[in-house]
Design an enzyme around this catalytic site. Structure first.
Site, PDB file in Angstrom:
ATOM      1  N   PHE A 170       1.758  -3.328   0.536  1.00 47.78           N
ATOM      2  CA  PHE A 170       1.796  -2.129   1.357  1.00 47.78           C
ATOM      3  C   PHE A 170       2.895  -1.171   0.910  1.00 47.78           C
ATOM      4  O   PHE A 170       4.005  -1.592   0.583  1.00 47.78           O
ATOM      5  CB  PHE A 170       2.079  -2.480   2.832  1.00 47.78           C
ATOM      6  CG  PHE A 170       1.084  -3.422   3.439  1.00 47.78           C
ATOM      7  CD1 PHE A 170      -0.097  -2.954   3.991  1.00 47.78           C
ATOM      8  CD2 PHE A 170       1.343  -4.790   3.473  1.00 47.78           C
ATOM      9  CE1 PHE A 170      -1.006  -3.821   4.553  1.00 47.78           C
ATOM     10  CE2 PHE A 170       0.438  -5.672   4.031  1.00 47.78           C
ATOM     11  CZ  PHE A 170      -0.748  -5.188   4.580  1.00 47.78           C
ATOM     12  N   ASP A 171       2.571   0.107   0.925  1.00 43.87           N
ATOM     13  CA  ASP A 171       3.603   1.131   0.912  1.00 43.87           C
ATOM     14  C   ASP A 171       4.213   1.145   2.323  1.00 43.87           C
ATOM     15  O   ASP A 171       3.581   0.708   3.280  1.00 43.87           O
ATOM     16  CB  ASP A 171       2.964   2.480   0.592  1.00 43.87           C
ATOM     17  CG  ASP A 171       3.943   3.624   0.712  1.00 43.87           C
ATOM     18  OD1 ASP A 171       5.057   3.494   0.184  1.00 43.87           O
ATOM     19  OD2 ASP A 171       3.602   4.635   1.347  1.00 43.87           O
ATOM     20  N   LYS A 172       5.454   1.619   2.460  1.00 47.29           N
ATOM     21  CA  LYS A 172       6.075   1.630   3.800  1.00 47.29           C
ATOM     22  C   LYS A 172       5.796   2.925   4.550  1.00 47.29           C
ATOM     23  O   LYS A 172       5.092   2.928   5.553  1.00 47.29           O
ATOM     24  CB  LYS A 172       7.592   1.411   3.709  1.00 47.29           C
ATOM     25  CG  LYS A 172       8.268   1.389   5.095  1.00 47.29           C
ATOM     26  CD  LYS A 172       9.778   1.238   4.995  1.00 47.29           C
ATOM     27  CE  LYS A 172      10.450   2.535   4.587  1.00 47.29           C
ATOM     28  NZ  LYS A 172      10.376   3.587   5.669  1.00 47.29           N
TER      29      LYS A 172
END
Length: 638
Positions: A312-314
């Site tokens: 995941f990107d944040k």
């Protein structure tokens, strides 16, 4: 040619006539004791029903394909030769009736996909430069044109609202049924329905270029994109059907039993095997489409089901991508006054942290606009000072406090460290030389995300990883709050790609979840790229899965749906093979004959179709709406 079209047009009626003749034949034998009626009724039924079957067989042979219809046609001719008119009549009727039921049931699996195309607007009300209105075909609307959308009408273009307001049902785009308020400057999507109000929209995308147009194109393309199981079955059927014909010839040569050889042709039809995988994928894709989830074909479905690592990107993915006040430490009796003073001071600045603070104070229904500012200055790298309603106000960092001789007690220093450890940006406020507030400002964690990540684990995810360009402290704090297993922070886009390649080299099957814009290289590198967000060309074109409403609930559903669809495909293949084995055993044992074999064969086709149709209603429709900004959420903050 005309004859073929006529037969195809009235195939249902032909099937019905065949059924009536079969009933008449049995009535002639058992009610009137007439073998003449019995034989001629079955002969006519056989001929009438065999015509469309033989036409399909001929058309397939013209393109060098040995089809199921050819096997049935030869079997019918063979039944005629040996005088088994009742067998040939029942076999042809069951084949046509099976085709009818197959078409009816398959149309239901495609219903949610068909409904998309039916929702596409056909006309638009165009506003001319002189103010007049004109209803035109949707193809005549150009970018930059202004169109009028009235209550109950469908938005015909992607665009921006230039005047008016109302509530739009965007479920056709996002799968979210809750109406969304729209006013001047807001984006709207083609296919959305205006529940009330009136909007004037400037077209930015028209026709097939609209988000809705691309969704329809993607879903239609997805039906044609074959999974590995489908590709294997297609190749298998190319050799299997001629092989059945050869086996039937060999059976006759070795046994000299013509009826048994003919029966082999009927029993060997691979109908359920050929249709089992495609109908499962169509049903699964349709399920996702009506929930705002675009799965780009059977191959994507198959790959998604194998995913064991979610990366995941944040910002904008695990969080909502906006800042809000996450902590308030107060050291004065009148906290409200201190908050109004800092909000009035921040109105003098355009810093993003200042906007988060003024939004927070506004949510507390505190009025700060009337406060009088007599003096203010900005201290580079530290903050700002101001005199507001006869109070000396300092707003900034620890350096600003030290420079102005504002000291902190031990308890205040501990509070400062606690806020810093969450990864939040810290804003300190002093009033008249005394520390009044310590404010933490941070991004907003998506509400309920911890439970949704656990749901991914429950469905088979083994590794949950965060790759972010944010600082290590903030990233670690987010991970600890929501249950991420592995964190890599302060990364450039190309470094994210490197990590994904490392995971793939370790034998993991990786899905990357991002916003589809900044993360497009990582999305393209992973086995499965998932875009969280609607309306972006990059999101739709780069990724394998598009979640139109940016919902983790939709992500969990898409993951479980892919696994369920692949399992359903395997069930259908097993059913098809088991039926063939049963029929062969029945033929050898002597309790399966041509007509009964065809009945079982057609029944098996319906069984796999009905099994696949269970996917249409799989899972609950999403009921929660992801907030778009901090004012709409009560979720965790970082």
């Amino acid at each position: 040619m005309k004859f073929q079209r006529f037969i195809q047009k009235y195939q249902t009626q032909i099937t019905l006539i065949s059924a009536i003749l079969i009933v008449l034949g049995f009535a002639g034998k058992y009610l009137f004791n007439s073998m003449v009626i019995y034989n001629w009724a079955f002969i006519l039924a056989s001929i009438i029903a065999a015509v469309p079957i033989m036409i399909h067989a001929y058309q397939a042979l013209r393109v060098k394909v040995v089809s199921i219809e050819l096997l049935v046609s030869i079997a019918v001719i063979g039944a005629f030769i040996i005088g088994e008119y009742n067998e040939s009549a029942i076999v042809t009727f069951l084949f046509l009736f099976g085709s009818y039921l197959e078409e009816r049931t398959l149309s239901k699996t495609r219903q949610s996909i068909k409904s998309l195309t039916q929702m596409a607007p056909a006309t638009a009300v165009l506003l001319n430069t002189d103010g007049s209105q004109e209803e035109v075909d949707i193809d005549d609307v150009d970018e930059g044109d202004h169109v009028l959308v009235k209550t109950g009408a469908s938005v015909p273009v992607d665009g921006k609202v230039v005047s008016g307001s109302g509530y739009l049902d965007e479920s056709v785009i996002t799968g979210e049924s809750k109406a969304v308020a729209k006013t001047k400057g807001d984006d709207v999507f083609s296919g959305s329905i205006l529940g009330n109000g009136t909007l004037t929209v400037e077209a930015t995308k028209v026709g097939e270029d609209t988000t809705f147009g691309k969704i329809i194109e993607l879903v239609e393309d997805a039906q044609d994109a074959k999974s590995p199981a489908e590709s294997f079955i297609d190749k298998f059927a190319q050799y299997y059907t001629p092989a059945v014909l050869i086996i039937a010839v060999l059976v006759y040569l070795f046994t000299r039993d013509f009826p048994t050889a003919i029966t082999v042709l009927v029993l060997g039809c691979p109908g359920a095997l050929v249709i089992g995988a495609p109908v499962s994928n169509v049903a699964g894709i349709g399920n996702g489409a009506k929930r705002g989830i675009l799965l780009k074909g059977g191959a994507v479905m198959d790959d998604f089901a194998k995913v064991d690592t979610f990366v995941f990107d944040k910002t904008g993915t695990l969080t909502l991508g906006n800042t809000a006040v996450s902590a308030v430490k107060s050291y004065v009796d009148d906290e409200a006054t201190a908050l109004t003073l800092v909000a009035r001071a921040e109105r003098l600045s355009d810093h993003p942290l200042g906007k988060a603070i003024t939004d927070y104070v506004s949510q507390q229904h505190l009025n700060y606009e009337q406060l009088n500012v007599t003096d203010n200055s900005t201290v580079k790298g530290q903050g700002l000072t101001a005199n507001i309603s006869n109070h000396d106000v300092l707003v900034g960092n620890l350096k600003l406090m030290s420079a102005n001789h504002v000291s902190l007690t031990t308890a205040q220093q501990q509070d400062l460290q606690a806020v810093q450890q969450t990864g939040s940006s810290v804003v300190m406020v002093a009033v008249d030389g005394q520390l009044a507030l310590i404010l933490g400002v941070s991004d907003t964690i998506r509400p309920g995300i911890k439970a949704q990540l656990q749901a991914l684990r429950d469905h088979g995810a083994k590794h949950l990883v965060m790759l972010t360009g944010d600082n290590q402290i903030t990233a670690q704090y987010v991970a600890s709050q929501i249950g991420i297993d592995e964190v890599h922070a302060e990364l450039l886009p190309e470094e994210k790609v490197d990590y994904i390649k490392q995971f793939k080299d370790q034998g993991r099957h990786v899905a990357f979840v991002g916003d589809g814009i900044n993360d497009s290289p990582a999305i393209a590198t992973a086995q499965i790229g998932i875009a969280m967000g609607s309306g972006t060309d990059v999101a739709i074109e780069t990724s394998d899965v598009v979640l139109m409403q940016s919902s983790f609930e939709a992500l969990v559903h898409a993951y479980s749906l892919s696994k369920k669809t692949v399992l359903n495909t395997k069930e259908n293949i097993f059913i098809a093979i088991a039926v063939v084995v049963f029929l062969l055993i029945g033929l050898i044992a002597g309790f399966i004959y041509m007509a009964s074999g065809m009945f079982v064969h057609e029944a098996s086709i319906l069984v796999v179709i009905f099994n696949a149709m269970r996917l249409i209603g799989y899972g609950k429709l999403p009921t929660t709406k992801q907030p778009k900004n901090s004012q709409q959420t009560s979720g965790n903050l970082i």
